[in-house]
Design a protein around this motif. Structure first.
Motif, PDB file in Angstrom:
ATOM      1  N   SER A  35       9.593  -2.637  20.230  1.00 33.90           N
ATOM      2  CA  SER A  35       9.222  -3.776  19.402  1.00 33.90           C
ATOM      3  C   SER A  35       7.716  -3.831  19.199  1.00 33.90           C
ATOM      4  CB  SER A  35       9.678  -5.074  20.074  1.00 33.90           C
ATOM      5  OG  SER A  35       9.145  -6.199  19.404  1.00 33.90           O
ATOM      6  N   ASP A  54      11.572   0.288  25.422  1.00 30.81           N
ATOM      7  CA  ASP A  54      10.617  -0.812  25.393  1.00 30.81           C
ATOM      8  C   ASP A  54      10.561  -1.548  26.727  1.00 30.81           C
ATOM      9  OD1 ASP A  54       8.783  -2.064  23.540  1.00 30.81           O
ATOM     10  OD2 ASP A  54      10.048  -3.848  23.632  1.00 30.81           O
ATOM     11  N   LYS A  82       8.291   3.491  12.375  1.00 27.69           N
ATOM     12  CA  LYS A  82       9.244   4.309  13.130  1.00 27.69           C
ATOM     13  C   LYS A  82      10.628   3.671  13.151  1.00 27.69           C
ATOM     14  CE  LYS A  82      11.072   7.400  15.765  1.00 27.69           C
ATOM     15  NZ  LYS A  82      10.731   7.551  17.181  1.00 27.69           N
ATOM     16  N   LEU A  83      10.701   2.357  13.258  1.00 29.32           N
ATOM     17  CA  LEU A  83      11.994   1.688  13.250  1.00 29.32           C
ATOM     18  C   LEU A  83      12.703   1.868  11.910  1.00 29.32           C
ATOM     19  CD1 LEU A  83      11.064  -1.592  15.161  1.00 29.32           C
ATOM     20  CD2 LEU A  83      12.406   0.336  16.030  1.00 29.32           C
ATOM     21  N   ASP A 104      16.977   2.530  19.452  1.00 27.74           N
ATOM     22  CA  ASP A 104      15.978   2.279  18.404  1.00 27.74           C
ATOM     23  C   ASP A 104      16.563   1.430  17.280  1.00 27.74           C
ATOM     24  OD1 ASP A 104      14.278   3.795  19.897  1.00 27.74           O
ATOM     25  OD2 ASP A 104      14.219   5.505  18.535  1.00 27.74           O
ATOM     26  N   GLN A 132       5.079   1.112  15.037  1.00 30.59           N
ATOM     27  CA  GLN A 132       6.436   0.797  15.478  1.00 30.59           C
ATOM     28  C   GLN A 132       7.317   0.408  14.303  1.00 30.59           C
ATOM     29  OE1 GLN A 132       7.370   1.571  18.277  1.00 30.59           O
ATOM     30  NE2 GLN A 132       5.846   1.202  19.846  1.00 30.59           N
ATOM     31  N   ARG A 133       6.775  -0.386  13.383  1.00 30.53           N
ATOM     32  CA  ARG A 133       7.574  -0.826  12.237  1.00 30.53           C
ATOM     33  C   ARG A 133       8.006   0.361  11.371  1.00 30.53           C
ATOM     34  NH1 ARG A 133       3.924  -5.156  13.195  1.00 30.53           N
ATOM     35  NH2 ARG A 133       5.002  -7.168  13.284  1.00 30.53           N
ATOM     36  N   ASN A 158      13.955   5.511  11.779  1.00 31.45           N
ATOM     37  CA  ASN A 158      15.165   5.800  12.543  1.00 31.45           C
ATOM     38  C   ASN A 158      16.390   5.082  11.994  1.00 31.45           C
ATOM     39  OD1 ASN A 158      13.617   7.448  14.096  1.00 31.45           O
ATOM     40  ND2 ASN A 158      14.299   6.629  16.052  1.00 31.45           N
ATOM     41  N   VAL A 168      16.703  -2.164  18.278  1.00 29.29           N
ATOM     42  CA  VAL A 168      15.400  -2.810  18.129  1.00 29.29           C
ATOM     43  C   VAL A 168      15.120  -3.107  16.663  1.00 29.29           C
ATOM     44  CG1 VAL A 168      12.907  -2.566  18.465  1.00 29.29           C
ATOM     45  CG2 VAL A 168      14.468  -1.743  20.224  1.00 29.29           C
ATOM     46  N   ALA A 169      15.448  -2.164  15.777  1.00 31.77           N
ATOM     47  CA  ALA A 169      15.227  -2.368  14.342  1.00 31.77           C
ATOM     48  C   ALA A 169      16.002  -3.587  13.846  1.00 31.77           C
ATOM     49  CB  ALA A 169      15.637  -1.121  13.557  1.00 31.77           C
ATOM     50  N   THR A 175       9.083   4.251  21.290  1.00 34.18           N
ATOM     51  CA  THR A 175       9.534   3.400  20.193  1.00 34.18           C
ATOM     52  C   THR A 175      10.054   2.083  20.753  1.00 34.18           C
ATOM     53  OG1 THR A 175      10.171   5.326  18.876  1.00 34.18           O
ATOM     54  CG2 THR A 175      11.128   3.217  18.248  1.00 34.18           C
TER      55      THR A 175
END
Length: 261
Positions: A97, A68, A166-167, A234, A163-164, A170, A237-238, A95
Motif C-alpha cells: 500500500s 506489506d 505497480k498495483l 498484490d 506503488q500505485r 499487476n 492490495v490493489a 509491493t
C-alpha cells in the motif's frame, strides 16, 4: 561506492545484493537463514543480526520483503529507521500500500518506493524494471545504487506513485492471465488445442508477458498456479487501495477473478 544496508535477502533480494557487491558497494545484510548469510558473506557482504545494525551508518537502506505486513513490521515496528543517519534514504522494493511508505516518511525518514517488475533472471542480467516514487532529489541520490540491477529505473511521480503504478501493472497482468484462460476455453470450443493456440499467439498481435509465461509453463493454468501467491496478495492490495481512494477495478475485475480467485 556507497555504504548500504539490505533487509530481505531472499529469492529476489539475494541476487540484488550480489549485483550491488559486484559494483563495489559495501553491503550490510540481514538474511533469515544462516546458509544464505554465509553465501552472501562469501560474496563480500557483511551479515548482521538485527535490523538496527542494517541501518546504522548506511547511506541507503533497501528493503525487499514478501508483503506489506513485513515491511510495516520492520520499518514501523522495528529499529531499522531509528539507526539511519540524517541524509540517508530508505528504498522499499516490496509491493504494498502507498499508505505504508507515507507512514514511514511521516516519521522523518526519506523514502523512495521502488516496487519491481521482473524476476531473479532479470536482476542477474541487470534489467529489472523499477517503478520509483519519491522526491526528485531522493530518487536521484539512489539511482546509481538501483542501477546495479535496475534498468529502466522509472521515476513515475511523488512518494507512493511507484506503488500505485505497480498495483495497476499487476492488476492488468492478472487480467491478462484471466483473459488467456478464456481464450483457451474459446479455442477448445473451436477445436484448437491449447498448446497449438499458445504457440501461435506468441507470434501474433495478442502476444504479451502473460502469454510468454503460459508458453514457458506449458499451459495457462500452470502459469497461473506458479504466480498466484505473489500476484494474489498484490491484487488484494490493489482492490483495497482502489476502494479506499473511491475507485474500482472496472472491467479488470472479472478477468482478474478468473486468474486470481
Amino acid at each position: 561506492m556507497s555504504r548500504l544496508g539490505f533487509v530481505g535477502a531472499g529469492r529476489m533480494g539475494a541476487p540484488m545484493v550480489e549485483r550491488l557487491l559486484a559494483r563495489g558497494h559495501e553491503v550490510r545484510v540481514l538474511a533469515r537463514s544462516a546458509g544464505r548469510a554465509d553465501a552472501l558473506a562469501a560474496a563480500g557482504a557483511t551479515p548482521v543480526g538485527s535490523v538496527a545494525e542494517v541501518g546504522t551508518g548506511a547511506e541507503v537502506v533497501l528493503v525487499c520483503l514478501f508483503d506489506d505486513e513485513q515491511v510495516r513490521e520492520v520499518c514501523l515496528g522495528g529499529d531499522l529507521t531509528a539507526g539511519m543517519a540524517d541524509g540517508s534514504v530508505l528504498v522499499v522494493h516490496t509491493t504494498g500500500s502507498p499508505r505504508t511508505v507515507e507512514e514511514i516518511a511521516a516519521r522523518g525518514t526519506t523514502v523512495v518506493d521502488a516496487p519491481v517488475s521482473g524476476g531473479p533472471h532479470d536482476i542477474a542480467a541487470g534489467r529489472l524494471t523499477l517503478f520509483a516514487g519519491g522526491a526528485d532529489d531522493a530518487v536521484a541520490r539512489v539511482r546509481p545504487v538501483l542501477g546495479a540491477y535496475g534498468d529502466p529505473v522509472l521515476h513515475v511521480g511523488g512518494l507512493g506513485a511507484g506503488q500505485r503504478v505497480k498495483l495497476v501493472n499487476n492488476a492488468l497482468f492478472a487480467a491478462h492471465i484471466g483473459l488467456l484462460g478464456e481464450a483457451v476455453r474459446l479455442a477448445g470450443q473451436l477445436g484448437v488445442a491449447e498448446e497449438d493456440l499458445l504457440g501461435a499467439l506468441s507470434h501474433g498481435s495478442a502476444a504479451s508477458r502473460a502469454l510468454a509465461g503460459a508458453v514457458a509453463r506449458g499451459s495457462v493454468d500452470g502459469f497461473s498456479a506458479a504466480v498466484r501467491d505473489f500476484l494474489g496478495k498484490d491484487v488484494a492490495v490493489a482492490r483495497a487501495v482502489a476502494t479506499e481512494l473511491g475507485g474500482d477495478l472496472g472491467a479488470l475485475g472479472p478477468a482478474i477473478g478468473a486468474a486470481v480467485p
